[in-house]
Write a protein that holds these residues in place. Structure first.
Motif, short mmCIF file in Angstrom:
data_model
loop_
_atom_site.label_atom_id
_atom_site.label_comp_id
_atom_site.label_asym_id
_atom_site.label_seq_id
_atom_site.Cartn_x
_atom_site.Cartn_y
_atom_site.Cartn_z
N PHE A 33 0.97 -0.93 0.25
CA PHE A 33 0.20 -0.12 -0.15
C PHE A 33 0.84 1.70 -0.24
CE2 PHE A 33 1.12 -1.77 4.40
CZ PHE A 33 1.33 0.04 5.02
N THR A 34 0.49 2.37 -0.16
CA THR A 34 1.11 3.10 -0.52
C THR A 34 0.71 4.73 0.96
OG1 THR A 34 -0.57 5.44 -1.57
CG2 THR A 34 0.42 3.70 -2.63
N LYS A 39 -0.80 6.85 1.31
CA LYS A 39 -1.73 7.55 1.70
C LYS A 39 -3.13 6.50 1.29
CE LYS A 39 -0.66 11.35 -2.03
NZ LYS A 39 -0.90 12.56 -1.13
N ASP A 88 -3.34 4.09 0.09
CA ASP A 88 -4.47 3.23 -1.60
C ASP A 88 -3.37 2.89 -2.53
OD1 ASP A 88 -2.69 4.87 -3.20
OD2 ASP A 88 -3.85 7.14 -3.34
N ALA A 89 -3.84 2.07 -3.54
CA ALA A 89 -2.89 1.17 -4.25
C ALA A 89 -2.66 0.22 -4.04
CB ALA A 89 -1.42 1.72 -4.52
N PRO A 90 -3.56 -0.91 -3.04
CA PRO A 90 -3.49 -1.89 -2.58
C PRO A 90 -2.80 -2.78 -2.94
CG PRO A 90 -6.02 -2.10 -2.45
CD PRO A 90 -5.37 -0.17 -2.98
N GLY A 137 -5.42 -2.89 -6.95
CA GLY A 137 -6.65 -2.63 -6.31
C GLY A 137 -6.17 -1.57 -7.30
N MET A 167 -6.80 2.37 -9.72
CA MET A 167 -6.35 4.21 -8.67
C MET A 167 -6.31 4.71 -10.96
SD MET A 167 -3.33 3.88 -6.73
CE MET A 167 -3.70 5.82 -6.79
N ASP A 200 -7.00 9.76 -9.10
CA ASP A 200 -6.13 9.04 -7.11
C ASP A 200 -4.78 10.15 -7.30
OD1 ASP A 200 -8.22 7.81 -6.46
OD2 ASP A 200 -7.84 6.06 -7.82
N ARG A 201 -4.51 10.91 -7.85
CA ARG A 201 -3.32 12.00 -8.14
C ARG A 201 -3.67 13.00 -8.39
NH1 ARG A 201 -2.15 8.96 -4.62
NH2 ARG A 201 -0.68 7.22 -4.27
N SER A 222 5.81 4.00 -0.86
CA SER A 222 4.64 2.40 -0.69
C SER A 222 5.46 1.51 0.50
CB SER A 222 4.04 1.93 -1.78
OG SER A 222 5.63 1.54 -2.95
#
Length: 975
Positions: free
Chosen positions: A153-154, A156, A158-160, A189, A191, A195-196, A966
């Motif tokens: 994960f990051t 933030k 996200d990006a799992p 997951g 993105m 998301d950025r 991340s």
């Protein structure tokens, strides 16, 4: 050994290449082998598709390998020396054009190492190894039980990503047999650019024409908060159905707001009011502004594809007798991936005439602005009054108005791909004695199948027209106008329901179901491959045996694509098809070819170390050749001649000269001519007039065509309808390559090793899928203007705009690549520098590439193909490991040299086109808690480094940097 049929030592290997080990793959926590190679081996460039970025039609989530940036269709992929079924869909709209393997289907947990050999592998393995070969070697001798689970994960949150696998291997029948079972599951997951937002999304810095009146010397400058001015997701009412809402900063087809004449009205989110579509500044483009409440098309781009994959694999060997051995592989892989966003279904005067039943039936218009009645019951009284007043003021019919709209709430362009892959391989090998010699033999066969189903919700145009014609029925309810005729397509509902187009997502579920169809396409690819070979020694020399290998291979590949009923379209009386919706009619494609191939290899030892000859520690030569009959592309030879000379055991030289071939794919051969929408950098448009390999030639030819120097081409900003297709007259691509290598392994520097190579690859008759941009460049950049390519597109004689084109596949290009590659490894026990014996060890591994040349020539005009942010001319990856007992640490440096945003353009086209070098760092910390349990912690992009002008660099190349810092944690159990 990868690259040859016979075994070789380091002293006799004539092929240049690199190896990525299972240990490094595990240390970095890679879950996709294509992305692993892109990070660990700088000889790989971003491919035509991967999990990163926008996804190609009919192949979401597929990942290919692109060696030396020569195209992923020119990199041959092997599994334990055998081919694997291609994953590409044979369609002009597909992800790729060749027979590429989706390396994302390979179980990561079973890979022992990945060998890459550059150039010259065509004689050993057959077609497609033009750039080289990548051989994924599996661990069929694994012993024990191995369990691993990891999550990423990051910062933030996200990006799992997750991966879990269970691997078991054991011997049986008194060590005669060995079997490995593996189950692996991966999930990622998704993105999007949203998301950025500041880096890639709506507020990101990207290229756009300078602000109006700014006087910038550049055609494109860095611009943040870009907004598209000519449509919205809520709908912009128009009094003219053939005009944009605004033009040159003034109202054109739209309705002026009270805020100012430059701001048109659009519908509010809930559709109950008309509000100004505002902006802060105009750019030099009629389509884009800065700031305000307009839409950002960057928000509709994929950053990473959500996906999952399940692999079930078994490997085995069995000694039938001491001299006869069996081996087998059984694979099953199932996965899914989804492109969650795209621009989707447009309704705008930039693409089509107004959307009416007559225009749809007579002209095939589907993307024009909605034609709506001012008595539409979904309009509020205030909206109706404003629109009617505007129509009257313009002298237009007050009963009909138009609306431009990006229909994200109906068809957002999302699609999902489900795939399955089966692979069964079995063989026998052994040896026998005869004629005073020992003979080795092998027979192996393989069958692989790749299945791909892609589904997408699409708007049916006829039903949409019906649903937009909403009226008040006799009972006072809102409904479709009585007497409508439904589309012949199967939509989710056959009952007409009125659709409210005003605002965002105001239509009822019934209306959506009536206008929406489930478009499902299917791809079925098969590979059958049988090989038999025999090897032995010819005679004995003082340096050793002269060895030979002879073999035969029969291969059959078939590709079948069924676009499904909706994308095929409606059958017409003349046998043609008309479109149902946004997609032009797509034809099915199927085809197959088979080969009969005979190959041989000869190894000649000239001097061996035991002969003790001064200045010749080892000297050897190698030759191999292959004759191939391909049922689609005819007969041809491939060959390799190479040699290796080690003056001492400390250093040596090796090299080879080879011919390789790539066969045209089923897609390239048999795709029928079909419609295609394309945008392009028009060479005669004012911003590109002074670019190209020879700007003076371009300017002169555009002037000969009567195009003014201030011409602004529409095809630069949006797509134009044309046609494209396959070509049954294609012939084989052929390449000549040579490689020279220096090898260092000095005894005075124990554990140091360096392999540096010069690689030269020339490709002739390169198959290119020409785009209208390629054709225009070939026309206007040619010293022999006009030529045949000038007739492949049509310009309006008065406006000079492109109105039609035809393009497709042809043997047109030549490409010449020269590159230096180097691999360095060094192990240093710290006791050598005076530290205690238990101080641990340092291990360094470096892979480097420098492109000397990468040029493609079309019609005598040469274009640079290397040096962009996607393929910098210099790059390296360095892994510094520290090991002490149960503790492991790695510091990874990834460095990209100076590059440019856009190749082959003049200095005044893009502001800041030249980019500085960039580096980022990753680290891994591992600890063996006990002999059976371990844990790893990874931090990627440790310093949270971000390249300058991040919204304008290669997404795939710079993904980790754009994503931000991340983390990855993995836990393993081993018994």
């Amino acid at each position: 050994m990868t690259g040859a049929r016979l075994s070789h030592s380091r002293l006799t290997d004539v092929m240049a290449g690199q190896t990525v080990t299972a240990e490094q793959i595990k240390a970095r926590g890679y879950t996709n082998l294509g992305l692993a190679l892109l990070r660990e081996n700088p000889a790989f460039a971003p491919s035509g598709n991967s999990q990163i970025g926008s996804q190609g039609s009919f192949g979401a989530g597929q990942t290919f390998g692109n060696l030396l940036n020569l195209g992923d269709q020119r990199t041959l992929t092997l599994i334990d020396g055998m081919r694997m079924v291609g994953a590409t869909t044979p369609s002009i709209f597909a992800t790729a054009t060749g027979s590429q393997v989706d390396v994302g289907t390979i179980p990561v947990s079973l890979v022992k190492q990945v060998d890459t050999k550059i150039g010259g592998a065509g004689a050993a393995y057959g077609a497609d190894a033009v750039a080289g070969v990548v051989n994924y070697i599996l661990d069929d001798k694994f012993e024990g039980l191995d369990f691993n689970a990891q999550g990423q994960f990051t910062q933030k949150l996200d990006a799992p990503q997750e991966q879990i696998y269970l691997k078991y291997g054991r011997s049986f029948d008194h060590e005669k047999g060995h079997v490995v079972f593996d189950i692996e599951y991966r999930n990622a997951g998704g993105m999007t650019y949203r998301d950025r937002n500041d880096i890639l999304g709506a507020d990101a810095e990207a290229y756009r024409q300078p602000l109006a009146g700014s006087g910038s010397p550049y055609s494109y400058v860095f611009t943040s908060r870009q907004r598209f001015a000519q449509t919205s997701v809520n709908g912009i009412p128009l009094v003219y159905g053939t005009r944009n809402p605004t033009s040159g900063g003034k109202i054109s087809g739209g309705i002026a707001s009270a805020t100012g004449s430059a701001f048109p009205l659009e519908f509010s989110d809930n559709g109950t009011a008309l509000i100004p579509l505002t902006y802060e500044a105009r750019t030099g483009s009629n389509n884009y502004v800065v700031g305000g409440n307009g839409i950002s098309l960057r928000n509709y781009q994929q950053l990473f594809t959500p996906s999952d994959s399940l692999n079930l694999t078994t490997l085995g060997t069995y000694d039938i007798t001491p001299r006869i051995h069996a081996s087998w592989q059984g694979w099953y892989q199932r996965g899914s991936a989804e492109s969650t966003t795209a621009q989707g279904y447009w309704s705008t005067s930039q693409f089509d005439e107004p959307l009416t039943l007559a225009n749809f039936e007579n002209d095939g218009a589907v993307n024009g602005p909605f034609a709506l009645s001012t008595s539409n019951p979904y309009l509020t009284g205030a909206e109706r009054t404003t629109i009617i007043n505007a129509l009257k003021a313009a002298g237009r019919d007050p009963s009909t108005f138009y609306m431009t709209r990006l229909n994200q709430d109906l068809d957002a362009g999302a699609f999902k791909t489900l795939n399955q892959m089966f692979r069964f391989q079995g063989g026998l090998n052994g040896d026998f004695d005869a004629l005073h010699r020992n003979f080795q033999w092998k027979v192996v066969g393989q069958y692989s199948k790749y299945l791909n189903d892609t589904s997408e919700k699409m708007v049916d145009t006829r039903n949409l027209i019906n649903a937009l014609d909403a009226v008040v029925l006799a009972d006072g309810t809102i409904g479709c106008r009585p007497g409508v005729i439904n589309s012949t397509a199967v939509t989710e509902s056959s009952t007409c329901a009125p659709l409210d187009p005003f605002g965002f997502d105001q239509m009822t579920p019934a209306a959506k179901q009536y206008v929406t169809a489930d478009a499902v396409s299917k791809t079925r690819n098969d590979l059958r491959d049988i090989q038999a070979e025999l090897s032995s020694s010819l005679f004995h020399l003082p340096a050793g045996d002269v060895r030979w290998d002879l073999g035969y291979e029969h291969r059959r590949e078939s590709y079948d694509f069924d676009p499904g009923a909706f994308m095929r379209g409606e059958l017409q009386p003349d046998g043609s098809y008309s479109r149902y919706g946004n997609f032009i009619p797509i034809s099915g494609v199927n085809g197959a070819y088979q080969t009969h191939e005979a190959f041989g290899e000869l190894d000649l030892p000239i001097v061996s170390p035991k002969m003790h000859i001064p200045a010749i520690y080892s000297l050897s030569a190698q030759a191999n050749g292959r004759f191939t009959h391909n049922s689609a592309s005819g007969n041809y030879w491939t060959y390799l001649f190479g040699g290796a000379w080690w003056p001492t055991q400390d250093f040596g030289f090796s090299g080879n000269y080879a011919k390789s071939v790539r066969n045209p794919s089923v897609n390239e051969l048999y795709s029928p001519l079909g419609s295609s929408y394309e945008s392009a950098n028009d060479p005669c448009s004012q911003e590109f007039l002074n670019s190209g390999p020879n700007p003076a030639t371009r300017r002169a030819n555009c002037a000969k065509a009567g195009i003014p120097t201030n011409f602004e081409s529409d095809i630069v900003s949006y797509t134009i309808l044309g046609a494209t297709g396959g070509n049954t007259r294609l012939k084989n691509e052929s390449s000549k390559s040579y490689t020279g290598s220096l090898h260092l392994a000095p005894r005075f520097l124990s554990s140091f090793r360096m392999d540096a190579s010069f690689n030269d690859v020339k490709i002739n008759d390169e198959i290119q899928s020409l785009t209208v941009e390629d054709e225009m460049s070939a026309c206007y950049d040619s010293p022999s203007y006009p030529n045949a390519y000038c007739s492949t597109f049509v310009r309006d004689p008065s406006t000079h705009q492109i109105t039609y084109f035809e393009d497709g596949y042809t043997n047109i290009a030549q490409q010449h690549l020269q590159a230096l590659t180097a691999s360095v490894s060094y192990a240093l026990p710290l006791r050598r520098v005076g530290l205690p014996n238990n101080a641990g060890d340092l291990l360094l591994n470096v892979n480097y590439i420098h492109y000397l040349k990468n040029q493609q020539t079309l019609l005598g005009v040469t274009y640079q193909e290397g040096g962009s942010t996607a393929t910098p001319n210099d790059s390296f990856v360095a892994n510094l490991n520290y090991v002490r007992g149960p503790f492991f640490a790695q510091w990874q440096t990834i460095w990209y040299g100076p590059s440019v945003y856009e190749l082959n353009v003049a200095d005044n086209i893009y502001q800041g086109n030249n980019r500085s070098a960039f580096a980022y760092f990753n680290t891994t910390l591992g600890y063996k808690i006990t002999k059976n349990f371990d844990v790893n912690f990874n931090m990627n992009n440790v310093t949270d480094a971000l390249p300058k002008h991040a919204g304008t660099v290669s997404l795939t190349r710079y993904y980790e940097a754009l994503l931000g810092r991340s983390f990855l944690i993995s836990i393993g159990a081993h018994f």
